[in-house]
Enzyme design. Structure first.
Site, mmCIF file in Angstrom:
data_model
loop_
_atom_site.group_PDB
_atom_site.id
_atom_site.type_symbol
_atom_site.label_atom_id
_atom_site.label_comp_id
_atom_site.label_asym_id
_atom_site.label_seq_id
_atom_site.Cartn_x
_atom_site.Cartn_y
_atom_site.Cartn_z
ATOM 1 N N GLY A 139 0.874 -1.169 0.000
ATOM 2 C CA GLY A 139 0.000 0.000 0.000
ATOM 3 C C GLY A 139 0.910 1.219 0.000
ATOM 4 N N SER A 140 0.791 2.027 -1.054
ATOM 5 C CA SER A 140 1.689 3.183 -1.188
ATOM 6 C C SER A 140 0.895 4.464 -1.296
ATOM 7 C CB SER A 140 2.588 3.005 -2.426
ATOM 8 O OG SER A 140 3.326 1.824 -2.298
ATOM 9 N N HIS A 199 -9.562 -0.674 18.231
ATOM 10 C CA HIS A 199 -9.305 0.640 17.650
ATOM 11 C C HIS A 199 -10.638 1.151 17.121
ATOM 12 C CE1 HIS A 199 -7.119 3.819 15.805
ATOM 13 N NE2 HIS A 199 -7.267 3.402 14.568
HETATM 14 N N1 APR Z 1 -3.328 -4.340 -3.077
HETATM 15 C C1 APR Z 1 -2.392 -3.378 -2.893
HETATM 16 N N2 APR Z 1 -2.691 -2.090 -2.700
HETATM 17 C C2 APR Z 1 -3.989 -1.755 -2.687
HETATM 18 C C3 APR Z 1 -5.028 -2.703 -2.864
HETATM 19 C C4 APR Z 1 -4.643 -4.052 -3.076
HETATM 20 N N3 APR Z 1 -5.548 -5.001 -3.262
HETATM 21 N N4 APR Z 1 -6.207 -2.041 -2.791
HETATM 22 C C5 APR Z 1 -5.935 -0.748 -2.582
HETATM 23 N N5 APR Z 1 -4.597 -0.574 -2.535
HETATM 24 C C6 APR Z 1 -3.841 0.653 -2.346
HETATM 25 C C7 APR Z 1 -4.449 1.864 -3.048
HETATM 26 O O1 APR Z 1 -4.121 1.880 -4.426
HETATM 27 C C8 APR Z 1 -3.829 3.014 -2.268
HETATM 28 O O2 APR Z 1 -2.637 3.497 -2.879
HETATM 29 O O3 APR Z 1 -3.834 1.013 -0.975
HETATM 30 C C9 APR Z 1 -3.480 2.398 -0.911
HETATM 31 C C10 APR Z 1 -4.233 3.027 0.255
HETATM 32 O O4 APR Z 1 -3.796 4.326 0.351
HETATM 33 P P1 APR Z 1 -4.773 5.546 0.728
HETATM 34 O O5 APR Z 1 -6.044 5.388 -0.037
HETATM 35 O O6 APR Z 1 -4.008 6.800 0.574
HETATM 36 O O7 APR Z 1 -5.108 5.245 2.258
HETATM 37 P P2 APR Z 1 -4.224 5.583 3.559
HETATM 38 O O8 APR Z 1 -4.608 6.922 4.075
HETATM 39 O O9 APR Z 1 -2.798 5.302 3.283
HETATM 40 O O10 APR Z 1 -4.830 4.506 4.589
HETATM 41 C C11 APR Z 1 -4.676 3.117 4.363
HETATM 42 O O11 APR Z 1 -4.902 2.581 6.698
HETATM 43 O O12 APR Z 1 -5.561 3.846 8.530
HETATM 44 C C12 APR Z 1 -5.938 2.910 7.576
HETATM 45 O O13 APR Z 1 -8.287 3.387 7.336
HETATM 46 C C13 APR Z 1 -7.032 3.465 6.703
HETATM 47 O O14 APR Z 1 -7.591 1.360 5.749
HETATM 48 C C14 APR Z 1 -6.916 2.576 5.515
HETATM 49 C C15 APR Z 1 -5.411 2.306 5.407
#
Ligand code: APR
EC number: 1.1.1.37
Length: 320
Positions: free
Chosen positions: A10-11, A176
Protein backbone atom coordinates in the site's frame (compact mmCIF):
# COMPACT_ATOMS: atom_id res chain seq x y z
CA UNK A 1 26.08 -5.62 7.26
CA UNK A 2 23.45 -5.51 4.53
CA UNK A 3 20.55 -3.18 5.15
CA UNK A 4 17.22 -4.66 6.17
CA UNK A 5 14.49 -4.71 3.55
CA UNK A 6 11.19 -3.12 4.54
CA UNK A 7 8.18 -3.72 2.31
CA UNK A 8 5.30 -1.28 2.30
CA UNK A 9 2.16 -2.93 0.97
CA UNK A 10 0.00 0.00 0.00
CA UNK A 11 1.69 3.18 -1.19
CA UNK A 12 -0.99 5.75 -0.52
CA UNK A 13 -0.91 8.51 2.08
CA UNK A 14 0.34 6.37 4.97
CA UNK A 15 2.60 4.27 2.72
CA UNK A 16 4.34 7.38 1.37
CA UNK A 17 4.86 8.82 4.85
CA UNK A 18 6.22 5.49 6.09
CA UNK A 19 8.68 5.37 3.21
CA UNK A 20 9.94 8.85 3.99
CA UNK A 21 10.31 8.18 7.73
CA UNK A 22 12.20 4.93 7.09
CA UNK A 23 14.73 6.90 5.06
CA UNK A 24 15.04 9.73 7.57
CA UNK A 25 15.64 7.18 10.35
CA UNK A 26 17.89 4.97 8.18
CA UNK A 27 15.95 1.85 9.14
CA UNK A 28 16.62 0.01 5.88
CA UNK A 29 15.93 -0.26 2.16
CA UNK A 30 12.34 0.27 1.06
CA UNK A 31 10.13 -1.56 -1.40
CA UNK A 32 6.86 0.22 -2.08
CA UNK A 33 4.10 -1.98 -3.45
CA UNK A 34 0.64 -1.00 -4.71
CA UNK A 35 -1.95 -2.10 -7.26
CA UNK A 36 -1.93 1.41 -8.72
CA UNK A 37 0.64 1.44 -11.49
CA UNK A 38 3.26 4.17 -11.33
CA UNK A 39 2.33 5.38 -7.83
CA UNK A 40 4.81 3.26 -5.83
CA UNK A 41 7.48 3.82 -8.50
CA UNK A 42 6.89 7.58 -8.51
CA UNK A 43 6.88 7.95 -4.74
CA UNK A 44 9.95 5.74 -4.37
CA UNK A 45 11.87 7.85 -6.88
CA UNK A 46 10.73 11.13 -5.32
CA UNK A 47 11.81 10.09 -1.81
CA UNK A 48 15.10 8.64 -3.09
CA UNK A 49 15.80 12.02 -4.67
CA UNK A 50 15.42 13.68 -1.27
CA UNK A 51 18.09 11.43 0.27
CA UNK A 52 21.13 13.48 -0.82
CA UNK A 53 19.57 16.62 0.70
CA UNK A 54 18.72 14.92 4.00
CA UNK A 55 21.83 12.76 3.98
CA UNK A 56 20.43 9.27 4.33
CA UNK A 57 21.41 6.11 2.49
CA UNK A 58 18.58 3.83 1.48
CA UNK A 59 17.60 2.04 -1.69
CA UNK A 60 14.02 2.70 -2.87
CA UNK A 61 12.01 0.69 -5.40
CA UNK A 62 8.38 0.69 -6.46
CA UNK A 63 6.53 -2.43 -7.59
CA UNK A 64 3.16 -3.82 -8.70
CA UNK A 65 4.09 -7.45 -8.25
CA UNK A 66 4.31 -9.39 -5.01
CA UNK A 67 7.70 -10.84 -6.00
CA UNK A 68 9.16 -7.53 -4.86
CA UNK A 69 8.44 -8.57 -1.24
CA UNK A 70 10.99 -11.36 -1.48
CA UNK A 71 12.90 -11.71 1.79
CA UNK A 72 11.49 -8.59 3.42
CA UNK A 73 12.32 -8.35 7.12
CA UNK A 74 9.31 -6.17 7.88
CA UNK A 75 6.06 -5.73 5.96
CA UNK A 76 3.78 -2.79 6.79
CA UNK A 77 0.30 -3.15 5.33
CA UNK A 78 -1.86 -0.14 4.47
CA UNK A 79 -3.42 -1.58 1.32
CA UNK A 80 -7.14 -0.95 1.12
CA UNK A 81 -9.57 1.90 1.23
CA UNK A 82 -9.56 4.64 3.90
CA UNK A 83 -12.62 6.21 5.52
CA UNK A 84 -14.63 9.01 3.94
CA UNK A 85 -16.72 11.41 6.08
CA UNK A 86 -19.73 9.65 7.57
CA UNK A 87 -18.16 6.22 7.09
CA UNK A 88 -17.27 4.16 10.14
CA UNK A 89 -14.17 1.97 10.15
CA UNK A 90 -16.58 -0.98 10.04
CA UNK A 91 -18.08 0.15 6.72
CA UNK A 92 -14.72 -0.64 5.24
CA UNK A 93 -14.86 -4.23 6.40
CA UNK A 94 -15.95 -6.16 3.34
CA UNK A 95 -13.79 -4.19 0.87
CA UNK A 96 -10.64 -4.41 2.94
CA UNK A 97 -11.19 -8.05 3.93
CA UNK A 98 -10.71 -9.04 0.28
CA UNK A 99 -7.56 -6.94 0.14
CA UNK A 100 -6.20 -8.71 3.27
CA UNK A 101 -6.76 -12.09 1.63
CA UNK A 102 -4.66 -11.05 -1.38
CA UNK A 103 -1.97 -9.38 0.71
CA UNK A 104 -1.80 -12.33 3.12
CA UNK A 105 -1.24 -14.73 0.22
CA UNK A 106 1.55 -12.50 -1.13
CA UNK A 107 3.31 -12.33 2.23
CA UNK A 108 2.96 -16.08 2.73
CA UNK A 109 4.64 -16.74 -0.60
CA UNK A 110 7.42 -14.17 -0.59
CA UNK A 111 8.06 -12.97 2.97
CA UNK A 112 7.10 -15.76 5.39
CA UNK A 113 9.80 -14.74 7.89
CA UNK A 114 8.76 -11.09 8.07
CA UNK A 115 7.41 -9.15 11.03
CA UNK A 116 4.09 -7.86 9.76
CA UNK A 117 2.39 -4.69 10.96
CA UNK A 118 -1.17 -4.13 9.78
CA UNK A 119 -2.63 -0.63 9.67
CA UNK A 120 -5.63 -1.20 7.40
CA UNK A 121 -9.00 -0.60 9.08
CA UNK A 122 -11.14 -1.86 10.71
CA UNK A 123 -7.86 -2.70 12.37
CA UNK A 124 -8.55 -5.45 14.89
CA UNK A 125 -10.53 -7.50 12.37
CA UNK A 126 -8.14 -6.85 9.47
CA UNK A 127 -5.05 -7.94 11.42
CA UNK A 128 -6.93 -11.09 12.43
CA UNK A 129 -7.78 -11.78 8.77
CA UNK A 130 -4.24 -10.98 7.63
CA UNK A 131 -2.74 -13.47 10.08
CA UNK A 132 -5.19 -16.16 8.93
CA UNK A 133 -4.54 -15.42 5.25
CA UNK A 134 -0.75 -15.33 5.64
CA UNK A 135 -0.45 -18.24 8.08
CA UNK A 136 2.49 -16.49 9.78
CA UNK A 137 3.04 -17.10 13.53
CA UNK A 138 0.79 -14.94 15.71
CA UNK A 139 3.73 -13.25 17.38
CA UNK A 140 4.96 -12.05 13.97
CA UNK A 141 1.69 -10.35 12.98
CA UNK A 142 0.46 -7.28 14.88
CA UNK A 143 -1.83 -4.36 14.33
CA UNK A 144 -0.96 -0.70 14.78
CA UNK A 145 -3.59 1.19 16.77
CA UNK A 146 -2.61 1.54 20.42
CA UNK A 147 0.55 3.55 19.77
CA UNK A 148 -1.53 5.99 17.73
CA UNK A 149 -4.41 6.17 20.21
CA UNK A 150 -1.93 6.64 23.09
CA UNK A 151 -0.07 9.28 21.15
CA UNK A 152 -3.28 11.23 20.55
CA UNK A 153 -4.14 10.97 24.24
CA UNK A 154 -0.60 12.06 25.22
CA UNK A 155 -0.71 15.02 22.87
CA UNK A 156 -4.07 16.25 24.21
CA UNK A 157 -2.89 15.84 27.81
CA UNK A 158 0.42 17.62 27.20
CA UNK A 159 -1.51 20.46 25.60
CA UNK A 160 -3.94 20.62 28.55
CA UNK A 161 -1.16 20.68 31.16
CA UNK A 162 1.26 22.77 29.09
CA UNK A 163 4.08 20.27 29.59
CA UNK A 164 6.33 18.36 27.19
CA UNK A 165 4.75 15.44 25.34
CA UNK A 166 7.86 13.49 26.35
CA UNK A 167 6.80 13.53 29.99
CA UNK A 168 3.27 12.31 29.40
CA UNK A 169 2.60 8.59 29.25
CA UNK A 170 -0.74 7.10 28.30
CA UNK A 171 -2.29 3.70 28.51
CA UNK A 172 -4.99 2.75 26.02
CA UNK A 173 -6.56 -0.70 25.75
CA UNK A 174 -9.18 -2.39 23.60
CA UNK A 175 -10.20 -2.23 19.98
CA UNK A 176 -9.30 0.64 17.65
CA UNK A 177 -12.62 2.40 17.53
CA UNK A 178 -15.11 4.34 19.56
CA UNK A 179 -15.00 1.64 22.26
CA UNK A 180 -11.27 1.96 22.97
CA UNK A 181 -10.43 2.21 26.67
CA UNK A 182 -8.04 5.01 27.71
CA UNK A 183 -6.94 3.96 31.22
CA UNK A 184 -6.78 7.18 33.18
CA UNK A 185 -5.23 5.75 36.32
CA UNK A 186 -2.27 4.30 34.39
CA UNK A 187 -1.70 7.48 32.39
CA UNK A 188 0.75 9.91 33.95
CA UNK A 189 2.70 13.14 33.81
CA UNK A 190 6.24 12.25 34.92
CA UNK A 191 4.85 9.27 36.84
CA UNK A 192 1.98 11.18 38.53
CA UNK A 193 -1.29 9.41 37.63
CA UNK A 194 -4.05 11.55 36.10
CA UNK A 195 -6.48 11.13 39.06
CA UNK A 196 -3.78 12.64 41.32
CA UNK A 197 -3.38 15.54 38.91
CA UNK A 198 -7.12 16.20 39.22
CA UNK A 199 -6.74 16.24 43.02
CA UNK A 200 -3.77 18.59 42.64
CA UNK A 201 -6.02 20.97 40.69
CA UNK A 202 -4.12 20.67 37.38
CA UNK A 203 -7.38 19.90 35.61
CA UNK A 204 -10.96 18.94 36.42
CA UNK A 205 -12.62 15.55 36.05
CA UNK A 206 -15.00 17.09 33.47
CA UNK A 207 -12.05 18.32 31.35
CA UNK A 208 -10.39 14.94 31.61
CA UNK A 209 -13.58 13.23 30.45
CA UNK A 210 -13.66 15.56 27.44
CA UNK A 211 -10.06 14.66 26.57
CA UNK A 212 -10.81 10.94 26.84
CA UNK A 213 -13.76 11.46 24.53
CA UNK A 214 -11.71 13.44 22.03
CA UNK A 215 -9.09 10.65 22.04
CA UNK A 216 -11.75 8.04 21.28
CA UNK A 217 -12.93 10.12 18.34
CA UNK A 218 -9.44 11.22 17.31
CA UNK A 219 -9.58 9.51 13.92
CA UNK A 220 -13.05 10.79 13.04
CA UNK A 221 -12.07 14.37 13.95
CA UNK A 222 -9.35 14.25 11.29
CA UNK A 223 -11.53 12.50 8.69
CA UNK A 224 -14.11 15.27 9.10
CA UNK A 225 -11.48 17.95 8.63
CA UNK A 226 -9.68 16.36 5.68
CA UNK A 227 -12.87 15.26 3.90
CA UNK A 228 -10.88 13.28 1.31
CA UNK A 229 -9.20 10.64 3.46
CA UNK A 230 -8.03 9.77 6.95
CA UNK A 231 -5.05 10.58 9.17
CA UNK A 232 -1.63 9.56 7.90
CA UNK A 233 1.24 11.36 9.63
CA UNK A 234 0.59 10.04 13.16
CA UNK A 235 -0.43 6.54 12.00
CA UNK A 236 2.81 6.26 10.00
CA UNK A 237 4.96 7.51 12.88
CA UNK A 238 3.29 4.98 15.19
CA UNK A 239 3.95 2.01 12.91
CA UNK A 240 7.57 3.12 12.54
CA UNK A 241 8.00 3.00 16.34
CA UNK A 242 6.84 -0.63 16.25
CA UNK A 243 9.05 -1.55 13.28
CA UNK A 244 12.07 0.09 14.92
CA UNK A 245 11.51 -1.81 18.18
CA UNK A 246 11.54 -5.07 16.18
CA UNK A 247 14.49 -4.26 13.92
CA UNK A 248 16.67 -2.90 16.74
CA UNK A 249 15.42 -5.40 19.35
CA UNK A 250 14.53 -2.48 21.62
CA UNK A 251 11.88 -4.45 23.50
CA UNK A 252 9.69 -1.40 23.86
CA UNK A 253 6.36 -1.77 25.63
CA UNK A 254 3.87 -0.61 23.02
CA UNK A 255 0.10 -0.86 22.94
CA UNK A 256 -0.63 -2.98 19.87
CA UNK A 257 -3.41 -5.13 18.46
CA UNK A 258 -1.97 -8.49 19.52
CA UNK A 259 -3.21 -12.04 19.32
CA UNK A 260 -4.70 -13.13 22.64
CA UNK A 261 -4.89 -16.75 23.60
CA UNK A 262 -6.49 -16.55 27.02
CA UNK A 263 -4.83 -13.32 28.22
CA UNK A 264 -7.41 -10.82 29.49
CA UNK A 265 -9.94 -13.69 29.21
CA UNK A 266 -9.92 -13.39 25.39
CA UNK A 267 -9.25 -16.25 22.96
CA UNK A 268 -8.41 -16.31 19.24
CA UNK A 269 -8.78 -12.58 18.76
CA UNK A 270 -6.62 -9.55 18.15
CA UNK A 271 -7.26 -6.78 20.66
CA UNK A 272 -5.25 -3.74 21.74
CA UNK A 273 -3.05 -4.49 24.77
CA UNK A 274 0.45 -3.50 25.83
CA UNK A 275 3.09 -5.87 24.43
CA UNK A 276 6.87 -6.10 24.37
CA UNK A 277 8.16 -5.90 20.79
CA UNK A 278 11.67 -7.21 20.16
CA UNK A 279 13.63 -9.28 17.66
CA UNK A 280 11.29 -12.25 18.11
CA UNK A 281 8.20 -10.16 17.38
CA UNK A 282 5.62 -9.94 20.17
CA UNK A 283 7.74 -11.29 23.01
CA UNK A 284 5.26 -10.78 25.82
CA UNK A 285 1.71 -9.68 26.42
CA UNK A 286 1.55 -7.35 29.42
CA UNK A 287 -1.50 -8.45 31.36
CA UNK A 288 -2.73 -6.05 33.99
CA UNK A 289 -5.63 -6.65 36.33
CA UNK A 290 -8.78 -4.90 35.15
CA UNK A 291 -11.61 -4.16 37.55
CA UNK A 292 -14.88 -2.24 37.74
CA UNK A 293 -15.63 0.23 34.97
CA UNK A 294 -12.36 -0.47 33.17
CA UNK A 295 -13.18 -4.19 32.94
CA UNK A 296 -16.69 -3.35 31.71
CA UNK A 297 -15.37 -0.97 29.06
CA UNK A 298 -12.73 -3.48 27.94
CA UNK A 299 -15.32 -6.27 27.65
CA UNK A 300 -17.56 -3.98 25.61
CA UNK A 301 -14.66 -3.19 23.30
CA UNK A 302 -13.82 -6.88 22.91
CA UNK A 303 -17.49 -7.48 22.07
CA UNK A 304 -17.29 -4.88 19.30
CA UNK A 305 -14.17 -6.53 17.85
CA UNK A 306 -15.84 -9.95 18.11
CA UNK A 307 -18.76 -8.59 16.07
CA UNK A 308 -16.36 -7.54 13.29
CA UNK A 309 -14.50 -10.86 13.33
CA UNK A 310 -17.82 -12.72 13.14
CA UNK A 311 -18.76 -10.59 10.13
CA UNK A 312 -15.41 -11.53 8.50
CA UNK A 313 -16.05 -15.21 9.18
CA UNK A 314 -19.42 -14.94 7.42
CA UNK A 315 -17.99 -13.18 4.37
CA UNK A 316 -14.89 -15.39 4.10
CA UNK A 317 -15.51 -18.77 5.75
CA UNK A 318 -12.41 -20.20 4.01
CA UNK A 319 -10.16 -18.03 6.16
CA UNK A 320 -10.70 -20.23 9.23
N1 APR B 1 -3.33 -4.34 -3.08
C1 APR B 1 -2.39 -3.38 -2.89
N2 APR B 1 -2.69 -2.09 -2.70
C2 APR B 1 -3.99 -1.75 -2.69
C3 APR B 1 -5.03 -2.70 -2.86
C4 APR B 1 -4.64 -4.05 -3.08
N3 APR B 1 -5.55 -5.00 -3.26
N4 APR B 1 -6.21 -2.04 -2.79
C5 APR B 1 -5.93 -0.75 -2.58
N5 APR B 1 -4.60 -0.57 -2.54
C6 APR B 1 -3.84 0.65 -2.35
C7 APR B 1 -4.45 1.86 -3.05
O1 APR B 1 -4.12 1.88 -4.43
C8 APR B 1 -3.83 3.01 -2.27
O2 APR B 1 -2.64 3.50 -2.88
O3 APR B 1 -3.83 1.01 -0.98
C9 APR B 1 -3.48 2.40 -0.91
C10 APR B 1 -4.23 3.03 0.25
O4 APR B 1 -3.80 4.33 0.35
P1 APR B 1 -4.77 5.55 0.73
O5 APR B 1 -6.04 5.39 -0.04
O6 APR B 1 -4.01 6.80 0.57
O7 APR B 1 -5.11 5.24 2.26
P2 APR B 1 -4.22 5.58 3.56
O8 APR B 1 -4.61 6.92 4.07
O9 APR B 1 -2.80 5.30 3.28
O10 APR B 1 -4.83 4.51 4.59
C11 APR B 1 -4.68 3.12 4.36
O11 APR B 1 -4.90 2.58 6.70
O12 APR B 1 -5.56 3.85 8.53
C12 APR B 1 -5.94 2.91 7.58
O13 APR B 1 -8.29 3.39 7.34
C13 APR B 1 -7.03 3.46 6.70
O14 APR B 1 -7.59 1.36 5.75
C14 APR B 1 -6.92 2.58 5.52
C15 APR B 1 -5.41 2.31 5.41
Amino acid sequence: MARDKIALIGSGQIGGTLAHLIGLKELGDVVMFDIAEGVPQGKALDIAQSSPVDGFDAHYTGANSYEALDNAKVCIVTAGVPRKPGMSRDDLLSINLKVMEQVGAGIKKYAPDAFVICITNPLDAMVWALQKASGLPHKKVVGMAGVLDSSRFRYFLADEFNVSVEDVTAFVLGGHGDTMVPLVKYSTVAGIPLPDLVKMGWTSQARLDEIVDRTRNGGAEIVNLLKTGSAFYAPAASAIAMAESYLRDKKRVLASAAYLNGEYGVKDMYVGVPVVIGAKGVERVVEIELTGKDREAFDKSVGAVQGLVDACKKIAPDLL
